[in-house]
Design an enzyme around this catalytic site. Structure first.
Site, PDB file in Angstrom:
ATOM      1  N   GLY A  44      38.725  40.224  42.977  1.00  0.00           N
ATOM      2  CA  GLY A  44      39.282  38.879  42.983  1.00  0.00           C
ATOM      3  C   GLY A  44      39.688  38.447  44.367  1.00  0.00           C
ATOM      4  N   GLY A  46      42.103  35.117  46.273  1.00  0.00           N
ATOM      5  CA  GLY A  46      42.861  33.878  46.222  1.00  0.00           C
ATOM      6  C   GLY A  46      42.874  33.209  47.575  1.00  0.00           C
ATOM      7  N   GLY A  49      45.102  35.992  49.542  1.00  0.00           N
ATOM      8  CA  GLY A  49      45.103  37.408  49.217  1.00  0.00           C
ATOM      9  C   GLY A  49      43.833  37.853  48.526  1.00  0.00           C
ATOM     10  CG  ASP A 165      45.820  28.502  38.526  1.00  0.00           C
ATOM     11  OD1 ASP A 165      45.008  27.647  38.097  1.00  0.00           O
ATOM     12  OD2 ASP A 165      45.510  29.363  39.367  1.00  0.00           O
TER      13      ASP A 165
END
Length: 332
Positions: A44, A46, A49, A165
């Site tokens: 993943g 972001g 991060g 979110d």
């Protein structure tokens, strides 16, 4: 009362209460591999991060490790934002359908500085299942997933925390098919929100068109988009809830399920009975979740008390006796 017993009383904290009081563990100068293993792959990313999969081979345990690299130690605002995310996660860590926060610490090497968050590893999310199976998954399974999401959000709201979110990607599932909410980087303590937050296609009209809004009620709108995804295996008709989106404006002036759902019927022969028996009730819930007027948008409490919602069979841990109505693991 079974649902309501699983949520706590509201907290009175606000964003302004969150400061540098977050206490991370002592600095590490090397990553604690003996405890959390070695990095396997990136899973993943972001805005600021990365999330990597780590495996402790001795215990065969997997972890999701979120890392924030701080090149400038004087970047106080960004560090406060990360601290707030950790604080929020700690507040809700024991709640139902919340990914477990295991550890958080600072990692300093000779030339770099990181803040590290260690979390429970979850193998996939509902978007993965949505794209792979879609309408092939029984409707009862999909509604069970939706109910688990609502129970997780209800817990957060009863802590006076808004997620901001909510989307299929942030609703992950474990190996048994239990939903866990992830990613609290956009979350707020208190119901006041400012600025753009979340994924545009899931975000409410007021996020797109107002400087200040009620974050709790924005979450309710996002649940409406999720319910369209889960029941109809479809998407909403509009791209974003902006005033320059003509399809959204048409829905705003003519709020109906026909103007909300992109594909109402995909000739799903596997789910005809479930689809027919539930459609009217679920359409009504979707329109209450997707109310343009925040004052008439259904509250999380009223959703929990809704007769249809209560009667929807849901797999969840209750008093350590796990109740499973569906074999979700076959889709994981």
């Amino acid at each position: 009362m079974g649902v309501l017993r699983r949520v706590l009383l509201k907290s009175k904290d606000t964003d302004s209460d969150v400061d540098d009081r977050i206490k991370l563990s002592d600095n590490h100068f090397t990553f604690p591999k003996r405890k959390y293993g070695t990095q396997q792959k990136q899973i993943g990313q972001g805005v600021s991060g990365f999330v990597h999969l780590y495996q402790n081979e001795k215990s065969n345990t997997f972890y999701a490790v979120k890392s924030f690299e701080k090149k400038n130690l004087k970047d106080i605002d960004e560090i406060k934002s990360i601290n707030k995310e950790i604080d929020i996660h700690n507040r809700i860590n024991n709640g139902p359908h919340i990914v477990k926060l295991i550890d958080s610490f600072k990692l300093k090497t000779n030339s770099k500085f990181f803040i590290i968050i260690i979390m429970q590893y979850l193998p996939l999310n509902l978007l993965d299942l949505y794209l792979k199976y879609g309408s092939l998954m029984p409707i009862s399974y999909r509604l069970c997933f939706f109910k688990q999401i609502v129970l997780g959000i209800a817990f957060m709201h009863n802590q006076n925390i808004a997620h901001r979110d909510i989307k299929l990607e942030n609703c992950c599932v474990d190996n048994n098919g239990n939903v866990k909410l992830i990613d609290f980087g956009s979350s707020t303590i208190g119901d006041i929100g400012y600025g753009m937050a979340g994924s545009p296609s899931y975000s409410s009209p007021e996020i797109h068109n107002s400087l200040k809004y009620n974050s709790i009620k924005c979450d309710i709108w996002s649940l409406g988009i999720v319910l369209i995804n889960m029941f109809y295996a479809s998407k909403q008709k509009w791209n974003t809830c902006r005033y320059d989106d003509e399809i959204f404006l048409y829905y705003q002036n003519n709020s109906s399920i026909d103007n909300a759902v992109r594909f109402l019927n995909k000739n799903d022969t596997n789910n005809v009975k479930e689809y027919t028996s539930q459609k009217t009730l679920i359409d009504d819930i979707i329109l209450q979740l997707l109310s343009i007027d925040v004052n008439t948008r259904i509250s999380i409490h009223n959703l929990l008390e809704n007769k249809w919602f209560k009667e929807t069979e849901c797999c969840y841990p209750d008093n350590d006796l796990y109740k499973a109505y569906h074999n979700h693991s076959q889709f994981v």
